[in-house]
Design an enzyme around this catalytic site. Structure first.
Site, PDB file in Angstrom:
ATOM      1  N   GLU A  86       1.372  -0.602  -5.029  1.00  0.00           N
ATOM      2  CA  GLU A  86       0.375   0.433  -5.296  1.00  0.00           C
ATOM      3  C   GLU A  86       1.141   1.744  -5.443  1.00  0.00           C
ATOM      4  OE1 GLU A  86      -3.434   2.904  -3.641  1.00  0.00           O
ATOM      5  OE2 GLU A  86      -1.720   2.488  -2.389  1.00  0.00           O
TER       6      GLU A  86
ATOM      7  N   ASP B 240       0.830  -1.200   0.000  1.00  0.00           N
ATOM      8  CA  ASP B 240       0.000   0.000   0.000  1.00  0.00           C
ATOM      9  C   ASP B 240       0.872   1.260   0.000  1.00  0.00           C
ATOM     10  OD1 ASP B 240      -2.694   1.236   0.508  1.00  0.00           O
ATOM     11  OD2 ASP B 240      -1.659   1.947   2.303  1.00  0.00           O
TER      12      ASP B 240
END
Ligand code: BGC
Length: 542
Positions: free
Chosen positions: A244, A202
């Site tokens: 990401e 993330d």
């Protein structure tokens, strides 16, 4: 085929545990519920499931605010449920991808609680990033523009400002502090030991901070990723890292390194351009961005997607294009959030089946591994009366019974209400109904997945655009070893004629894969055909 490269041929399904199925009637989805529904996912044909953060958390950012990295939030079950879930997924040949949220923790995490009490410059304080001057790193942009005014927040007890790229309750961990890096390796070991097949990294571009920089994509971040990858290769061979990194193509591709950083990486830039191409009935935005996308190492793969649990981000488009997208797709101001649009696919496509299909075919035709967002396979809607991005995180709609079959709880107890809009209500749109109807979007998606799984060329092949006169028609070929496929996409709402040289397929007979229609080819290897509005074709020699 080399199983270590499984992610190149995968079909990934993104699924929040909370939203899928509540097994114990408390109104919140859980691991036992998810296990109950694995047969459904197997039937759909997906090969990997990416589950959103399930760790203990105050849930002020839907679990991306973690307060304990080493267990399961009791609202979703316990660690044995997780173990069981992994085993049950694997039994069905479904890989499991979980989240590694390492840029920040929750401010409730013991590390932060300890840091605020610890003396300045101590080991404990240094787990996070502090300053006396909120002007430091002032070139760094704010990501959650609708919610935060600064990347610094004053902490009374600590007597300093702390750094956060997202919500103020998510302090950034300090990657310049070696013990923080060691913690990350420990977390990785812990979850890899459960047999997890991959980790989504993330918010990975923001790990480090440096003066006079944007604080994004820094060399130090790439060095850390190389270390992480070397560690994986040594200790957890075959475990996949998915970045990401919402960046422009060049910066984004850097997250593959030379095949020595992340195995996969979301292709953020192409996503909004698929929507633009469709709305403008013009292939150029798609072609331009793919032409700007660098070649990537052999062992790497893009992850492509149409929607996810966040807003449809417009960070990586020009100001002009952003306004175009907002005007065209989010006329209702409530649909706009930060620099994006908080609607589901079906709503963006005006619930028009032809457009929903076309976008999915595009997704499945481009280089990369497609990632589907739960509920989009049945055309679920959203709820703009919910705050933040919650409108696209509503309960999965299984049937027309109470709470759409998601939960037996009293409706008032659901973590979020089901979609109220009559057009998208569970009485109308649900899995049961679509399984019973072979013409449904569910069956169509299932068929698309099954077709794609037979075509290694789509996961592995190169791409070549083929110029045709009408700018609304996108034609490209994909080739891998002796496999070749020609892809035709009509982005317009008009029926169009096409004359196409199909020499590349090298035969006299051509088969369309969605309807098995066989086209005769004339001596000049020219195919004449009609493309309906928003029509698509996958052609192979046959
Ligand atoms: C996740 C978001 C989250 C943010 C902060 C991401 O990019 O996808 O849902 O709010 O990271 O953790």
């Amino acid at each position: 085929m080399n199983d270590q490269l499984w992610y190149k041929d995968a079909i990934i399904y993104e699924c929040p545990v909370k939203s899928f199925r509540d097994s114990n009637g408390d109104g919140i989805g859980d691991f036992k519920g998810l296990i109950e529904k694995l047969d459904y996912l197997e039937q759909l044909g997906i090969t990997a499931i990416w589950i959103l953060p399930f760790f203990p958390s105050p849930l002020r950012d839907d679990g991306y605010d973690i307060k304990d990295y080493y267990t399961v939030n009791p609202i979703y079950g316990d660690i044995e449920d997780f173990r069981h879930f992994v085993a049950e997924a694997h039994r069905r040949n479904i890989k499991v991808i979980i989240e590694l949220v390492i840029n920040h923790s929750s401010d409730q995490h013991p590390w932060f609680q300890r840091a605020i009490k610890a003396p300045r410059d101590s080991d404990e304080r240094n787990y996070y990033v502090w300053s006396d001057d909120p002007e430091k790193y002032k070139e760094v942009r704010i990501i959650f523009q609708d919610f935060e005014k600064s990347n610094w927040t004053w902490h009374e007890e600590a007597g300093q400002y702390y750094w956060h790229r997202f919500f103020h309750h998510q302090p950034d961990l300090n990657f310049d502090h070696p013990p923080v890096q060691e913690e990350i390796f420990r977390i990785l070991d812990f979850w890899a030991a459960f047999g997890v097949d991959g980790f989504r990294l993330d918010a990975i571009p923001y790990l480090f901070e440096r003066e006079n920089s944007s604080g994004e994509n820094l060399l130090e971040t790439h060095d850390f990723l190389k270390k992480l990858r070397a560690y994986i290769d040594k200790n957890h061979k075959g475990v996949m890292l998915l970045a990401e990194a919402n960046m422009w193509p060049e910066d984004s591709a850097a997250y593959f390194g030379e095949g020595d950083e992340c195995h996969m990486n979301f292709h953020f830039p192409v996503m909004p351009r698929l929507y633009m191409g469709l709305k403008k009935m013009d292939r150029s935005p798609i072609i331009e961005i793919l032409n700007q996308t660098p070649q990537i190492p052999e062992n790497c793969q893009w992850a492509t997607f149409l929607r996810n649990h966040d807003e449809l981000t417009l960070e990586m488009v020009t100001l002009e294009d952003r306004h175009y997208m907002w005007d065209q797709y989010a006329a209702d101001q409530r649909a706009r959030i930060n620099l994006g649009i908080r609607l589901r696919l079906a709503r963006l496509m005006d619930n028009d089946r032809r457009k929903i299909e076309l976008m999915n075919v595009l997704l499945f035709s481009l280089p990369g591994t497609p990632v589907l967002y739960y509920g989009d396979e049945i055309g679920m809607g959203d709820d703009l009366t919910q705050e933040d991005r919650n409108g696209v995180r509503t309960p999965m709609q299984w049937n027309d019974q109470i709470n759409g079959g998601f939960s037996e709880a009293d409706t008032s107890l659901l973590y979020l209400p089901t979609v109220p809009d009559p057009e998208y209500h569970f009485s109308k749109i649900n899995v049961r109904k679509q399984i019973d109807d072979t013409d449904s979007l569910f069956h169509w998606t299932k068929n698309l997945i099954a077709l794609r799984k037979q075509l290694n060329v789509l996961g592995r092949g190169d791409l070549q655009f083929i110029e045709v006169a009408n700018k609304s028609i996108l034609v490209f070929s994909r080739s891998y070893k002796s496999e070749k496929i020609l892809i035709l996409i009509n982005l317009s709402d008009q029926q169009l004629d096409l004359r196409l040289d199909v020499t590349i397929l090298g035969t006299n007979k051509i088969k369309e894969l969605f309807n098995a229609h066989v086209y005769p080819i004339d001596e000049d290897k020219v195919l004449n055909l009609e493309l309906g509005a928003w029509d698509y074709k996958w052609l192979v020699s046959g």
